[in-house]
Design a protein around this motif. Structure first.
Motif, PDB file in Angstrom:
ATOM      1  N   GLU A 293      44.512  50.920  47.146  1.00 31.36           N
ATOM      2  CA  GLU A 293      45.548  51.955  47.389  1.00 31.36           C
ATOM      3  C   GLU A 293      46.418  51.735  46.229  1.00 31.36           C
ATOM      4  OE1 GLU A 293      47.481  49.817  50.554  1.00 31.36           O
ATOM      5  OE2 GLU A 293      46.078  50.430  52.161  1.00 31.36           O
ATOM      6  N   GLY A 294      46.226  51.209  45.225  1.00 31.61           N
ATOM      7  CA  GLY A 294      46.876  51.557  43.938  1.00 31.61           C
ATOM      8  C   GLY A 294      47.746  50.295  43.497  1.00 31.61           C
ATOM      9  N   GLN A 295      47.831  49.444  44.216  1.00 26.59           N
ATOM     10  CA  GLN A 295      48.726  48.334  43.684  1.00 26.59           C
ATOM     11  C   GLN A 295      47.927  47.313  42.503  1.00 26.59           C
ATOM     12  OE1 GLN A 295      49.977  46.137  46.973  1.00 26.59           O
ATOM     13  NE2 GLN A 295      51.575  44.712  46.024  1.00 26.59           N
ATOM     14  N   PRO A 296      48.940  46.823  41.782  1.00 25.35           N
ATOM     15  CA  PRO A 296      48.250  46.288  40.548  1.00 25.35           C
ATOM     16  C   PRO A 296      47.614  44.621  41.191  1.00 25.35           C
ATOM     17  CG  PRO A 296      50.444  46.577  39.930  1.00 25.35           C
ATOM     18  CD  PRO A 296      50.072  47.274  41.222  1.00 25.35           C
ATOM     19  N   LEU A 297      46.441  44.140  40.603  1.00 27.00           N
ATOM     20  CA  LEU A 297      45.733  43.138  40.939  1.00 27.00           C
ATOM     21  C   LEU A 297      46.870  41.927  41.047  1.00 27.00           C
ATOM     22  CD1 LEU A 297      43.596  41.374  42.009  1.00 27.00           C
ATOM     23  CD2 LEU A 297      42.640  41.150  39.615  1.00 27.00           C
ATOM     24  N   SER A 298      47.684  41.735  39.821  1.00 30.26           N
ATOM     25  CA  SER A 298      48.570  40.533  39.744  1.00 30.26           C
ATOM     26  C   SER A 298      49.444  40.473  40.740  1.00 30.26           C
ATOM     27  CB  SER A 298      49.167  40.508  38.502  1.00 30.26           C
ATOM     28  OG  SER A 298      49.865  41.696  38.366  1.00 30.26           O
ATOM     29  N   THR A 299      50.061  41.489  41.432  1.00 31.66           N
ATOM     30  CA  THR A 299      51.193  42.015  42.336  1.00 31.66           C
ATOM     31  C   THR A 299      50.679  41.621  43.618  1.00 31.66           C
ATOM     32  OG1 THR A 299      52.239  43.733  41.034  1.00 31.66           O
ATOM     33  CG2 THR A 299      52.850  43.514  43.314  1.00 31.66           C
ATOM     34  N   ALA A 300      49.185  41.826  43.885  1.00 32.40           N
ATOM     35  CA  ALA A 300      48.812  41.697  45.139  1.00 32.40           C
ATOM     36  C   ALA A 300      48.295  40.089  45.404  1.00 32.40           C
ATOM     37  CB  ALA A 300      47.244  42.497  45.332  1.00 32.40           C
ATOM     38  N   MET A 301      47.962  39.404  44.251  1.00 33.21           N
ATOM     39  CA  MET A 301      47.689  38.070  44.260  1.00 33.21           C
ATOM     40  C   MET A 301      48.960  37.328  44.429  1.00 33.21           C
ATOM     41  SD  MET A 301      44.970  37.729  41.174  1.00 33.21           S
ATOM     42  CE  MET A 301      44.918  36.114  41.121  1.00 33.21           C
ATOM     43  N   ALA A 302      50.081  37.625  43.790  1.00 32.01           N
ATOM     44  CA  ALA A 302      51.317  37.020  43.931  1.00 32.01           C
ATOM     45  C   ALA A 302      51.944  37.116  45.318  1.00 32.01           C
ATOM     46  CB  ALA A 302      52.463  37.608  42.919  1.00 32.01           C
TER      47      ALA A 302
ATOM     48  N   LYS B 210      49.846  34.846  36.499  1.00 29.91           N
ATOM     49  CA  LYS B 210      50.476  35.295  35.048  1.00 29.91           C
ATOM     50  C   LYS B 210      49.607  35.864  34.143  1.00 29.91           C
ATOM     51  CE  LYS B 210      54.806  34.768  36.222  1.00 29.91           C
ATOM     52  NZ  LYS B 210      55.986  35.730  36.211  1.00 29.91           N
ATOM     53  N   MET B 211      48.230  35.173  33.737  1.00 31.20           N
ATOM     54  CA  MET B 211      47.448  35.408  33.171  1.00 31.20           C
ATOM     55  C   MET B 211      46.504  36.820  33.641  1.00 31.20           C
ATOM     56  SD  MET B 211      45.827  31.795  32.286  1.00 31.20           S
ATOM     57  CE  MET B 211      44.582  32.428  31.053  1.00 31.20           C
ATOM     58  N   VAL B 212      46.611  37.028  34.804  1.00 32.80           N
ATOM     59  CA  VAL B 212      45.914  38.306  35.411  1.00 32.80           C
ATOM     60  C   VAL B 212      46.872  39.604  35.025  1.00 32.80           C
ATOM     61  CG1 VAL B 212      45.438  39.612  37.416  1.00 32.80           C
ATOM     62  CG2 VAL B 212      44.479  37.318  36.962  1.00 32.80           C
ATOM     63  N   GLU B 213      48.361  39.023  35.234  1.00 36.82           N
ATOM     64  CA  GLU B 213      49.268  40.371  34.833  1.00 36.82           C
ATOM     65  C   GLU B 213      49.239  40.508  33.464  1.00 36.82           C
ATOM     66  OE1 GLU B 213      54.460  40.792  35.148  1.00 36.82           O
ATOM     67  OE2 GLU B 213      53.010  39.086  35.888  1.00 36.82           O
ATOM     68  N   VAL B 214      49.007  39.561  32.488  1.00 34.72           N
ATOM     69  CA  VAL B 214      48.807  39.903  31.002  1.00 34.72           C
ATOM     70  C   VAL B 214      47.740  40.651  30.549  1.00 34.72           C
ATOM     71  CG1 VAL B 214      48.718  38.660  28.579  1.00 34.72           C
ATOM     72  CG2 VAL B 214      50.325  38.079  30.402  1.00 34.72           C
ATOM     73  N   GLY B 215      46.602  40.279  31.276  1.00 42.01           N
ATOM     74  CA  GLY B 215      45.313  41.000  31.058  1.00 42.01           C
ATOM     75  C   GLY B 215      45.171  42.445  31.652  1.00 42.01           C
ATOM     76  N   GLU B 216      45.979  42.728  32.656  1.00 42.63           N
ATOM     77  CA  GLU B 216      46.275  44.102  33.170  1.00 42.63           C
ATOM     78  C   GLU B 216      47.077  44.900  32.061  1.00 42.63           C
ATOM     79  OE1 GLU B 216      45.824  44.097  38.021  1.00 42.63           O
ATOM     80  OE2 GLU B 216      47.590  43.109  37.181  1.00 42.63           O
ATOM     81  N   ALA B 217      47.988  44.052  31.463  1.00 46.09           N
ATOM     82  CA  ALA B 217      48.922  44.805  30.705  1.00 46.09           C
ATOM     83  C   ALA B 217      48.393  45.240  29.570  1.00 46.09           C
ATOM     84  CB  ALA B 217      50.139  44.141  30.567  1.00 46.09           C
ATOM     85  N   THR B 218      47.597  44.461  28.659  1.00 43.70           N
ATOM     86  CA  THR B 218      46.898  44.343  27.751  1.00 43.70           C
ATOM     87  C   THR B 218      45.517  45.104  27.677  1.00 43.70           C
ATOM     88  OG1 THR B 218      46.003  42.041  27.735  1.00 43.70           O
ATOM     89  CG2 THR B 218      48.247  42.405  26.725  1.00 43.70           C
ATOM     90  N   GLY B 219      45.056  45.521  28.844  1.00 41.23           N
ATOM     91  CA  GLY B 219      43.598  46.067  28.849  1.00 41.23           C
ATOM     92  C   GLY B 219      42.615  44.977  28.549  1.00 41.23           C
ATOM     93  N   ALA B 220      42.744  43.707  28.828  1.00 42.16           N
ATOM     94  CA  ALA B 220      41.890  42.696  28.270  1.00 42.16           C
ATOM     95  C   ALA B 220      41.719  41.727  29.584  1.00 42.16           C
ATOM     96  CB  ALA B 220      42.351  41.610  27.166  1.00 42.16           C
ATOM     97  N   LEU B 221      41.612  42.538  30.973  1.00 39.08           N
ATOM     98  CA  LEU B 221      41.510  41.534  31.989  1.00 39.08           C
ATOM     99  C   LEU B 221      40.056  40.500  32.108  1.00 39.08           C
ATOM    100  CD1 LEU B 221      42.636  40.811  35.024  1.00 39.08           C
ATOM    101  CD2 LEU B 221      41.394  43.013  35.740  1.00 39.08           C
ATOM    102  N   GLN B 222      39.136  41.209  31.788  1.00 36.91           N
ATOM    103  CA  GLN B 222      37.949  40.475  31.671  1.00 36.91           C
ATOM    104  C   GLN B 222      37.965  39.171  30.760  1.00 36.91           C
ATOM    105  OE1 GLN B 222      34.448  42.167  29.958  1.00 36.91           O
ATOM    106  NE2 GLN B 222      33.242  40.409  30.031  1.00 36.91           N
TER     107      GLN B 222
END
Length: 402
Positions: free
Chosen positions: A314-323, A334-346
């Motif tokens: 539905e468009g929510q960030p993964l880190s927000t849904a996990m939190a 926190k690490m997932v949030e950083v990965g989403e922000a920097t484009g290095a989620l993998q």
């Protein structure tokens, strides 16, 4: 329906293949419109037939499956076509169940079916992660790299699981040994002491009477207790096969002091590594979340991931849904949030998995250092209490004689 056909062209070339159609008449009409002559047409699936003859209840060993994928990746890297590679590998498979699966996959791929779809027809023997990885490799044109990435993923995950199991083997064996020693004392040793003391006609101490009463009760109800134990084992297995009960049990495990934290970290590591592997294969995040949620061994975490997948869709960030769920460690969120922000989620997901794998190994080492002496002390206290209760009348008799 699937049909095995033997066809001839106008130039006289003969070929065989497996085709899918709604009916035999529709397939004949379709082939004749293409200018092909149908020499033979049967509603048969030889690969599946071989699988049924070999016993569909059989299993494919993980080592065999990984070796097959490594060899397939090597042949593809050497430039050999997929169909020819499958044909070569399936001939050297000793496991009849695995050979039956590969025979069916080979026939499907030769008739034009995608490799991922061919393996997806055997959900009993392959996981959704594997078929999703194959699909990603086919779409991106990097099937060989995807196969190697999948093999590496399974090997790492298996190594972590083996470490956890091996760490818990010794405490489990020590606990069973303690129960066995206590059972032998209560069932076999106590009655002999009771017969010996009965000849004196004196009243036994309270502790001795309690041990004797316990022994007599267990011996008189031994068949019933054995039946209840067997019923508890089968009943427990049946309950664990119920999704709702399994989910409740996994939730309770996560709330246990000490072990609950390790179980939560293991589930997070497993989820992160699976998700990273799928993303590395080019699978979209929502699809990867859906597949990864079905691979998590903890059913409670898997249920939470189903809701998280819906929120991400539905468009929510993964880190927000996990939190919002509160089921995952803060560090991983926190690490997932950083990965989403920097484009290095993998990369962040792989880092989460590596971090928790090391942390689990450290915590298990501490757990063993603590639990081993505790079990030994508890076992010594229980056995010592039983022996003191049995020999207490002898001590009292010695005091009286003195």
């Amino acid at each position: 329906m699937e049909f095995r056909c033997r066809l001839a062209t106008a130039s006289g070339q003969i070929s065989e293949g497996v085709f899918t159609a709604e009916s035999e008449a529709a397939l004949r009409r379709e082939l004749e419109e293409k200018g092909l002559y149908v020499l033979d047409l049967k509603s048969a699936r030889p690969g599946l037939a071989a699988l049924r003859r070999s016993g569909a209840g059989g299993r494919i060993k993980l080592h065999e499956f990984l070796v097959f994928n490594q060899e397939l990746a090597t042949l593809l890297k050497a430039g050999m076509p997929l169909v020819q590679s499958l044909d070569i590998l399936r001939r050297n498979i000793p496991n009849p169940v695995f050979k039956g699966v590969l025979d069916d996959v080979y026939e499907k791929v030769r008739s034009g079916t995608a490799l991922s779809d061919a393996f997806e027809a055997h959900p009993r023997h392959v996981t959704p992660i594997y078929t999703a990885s194959l699909m990603a490799g086919e779409r991106s044109g990097s099937l060989e790299q995807v196969l190697r990435r999948y093999v590496a993923y399974v090997q790492v995950l298996g190594a972590v699981r083996r470490k956890v199991v091996s760490a818990l083997v010794y405490p489990a064996v020590l606990t069973l040994l303690s129960i066995g020693v206590v059972a032998i004392i209560v069932v076999r040793v106590v009655p002999q002491f009771n017969d010996f003391y009965a000849g004196f006609g004196a009243e036994l101490p309270l502790a001795t009477r309690m041990i004797v009463a316990l022994s007599n009760g267990i011996r008189s109800q031994l068949p019933l207790l054995a039946l209840l134990a067997v019923g508890a084992v089968f009943g427990g297995r049946w309950l664990l096969q119920q999704p709702a009960q399994r989910q409740r049990l996994d939730r309770v495990i996560l709330q246990l002091p000490g072990l609950g934290g390790i179980a939560r970290q293991f589930a997070t590591s497993q989820l992160s590594r699976t998700l990273a592997t799928l993303l590395g294969g080019g699978i979209p995040l929502v699809t990867a979340l859906d597949v990864a949620s079905r691979s998590v061994s903890n059913r409670h975490i898997a249920a939470q991931m189903t809701d998280i997948t819906r929120q991400v869709r539905e468009g929510q960030p993964l880190s927000t849904a996990m939190a919002a769920k509160g089921e995952f460690p803060d560090v991983s969120v926190k690490m997932v949030e950083v990965g989403e922000a920097t484009g290095a989620l993998q990369d962040m997901l792989n880092a989460i998995a590596d971090f928790y794998d090391e942390d689990i190994e450290t915590k298990l080492g501490r757990f063993l250092l603590l639990i081993e002496p505790v079990l030994l002390v508890v076992m010594g206290i229980v056995i010592a209490a039983l022996l003191i209760a049995l020999y207490l009348p002898v001590f009292q008799l010695s005091s009286a004689l003195s």
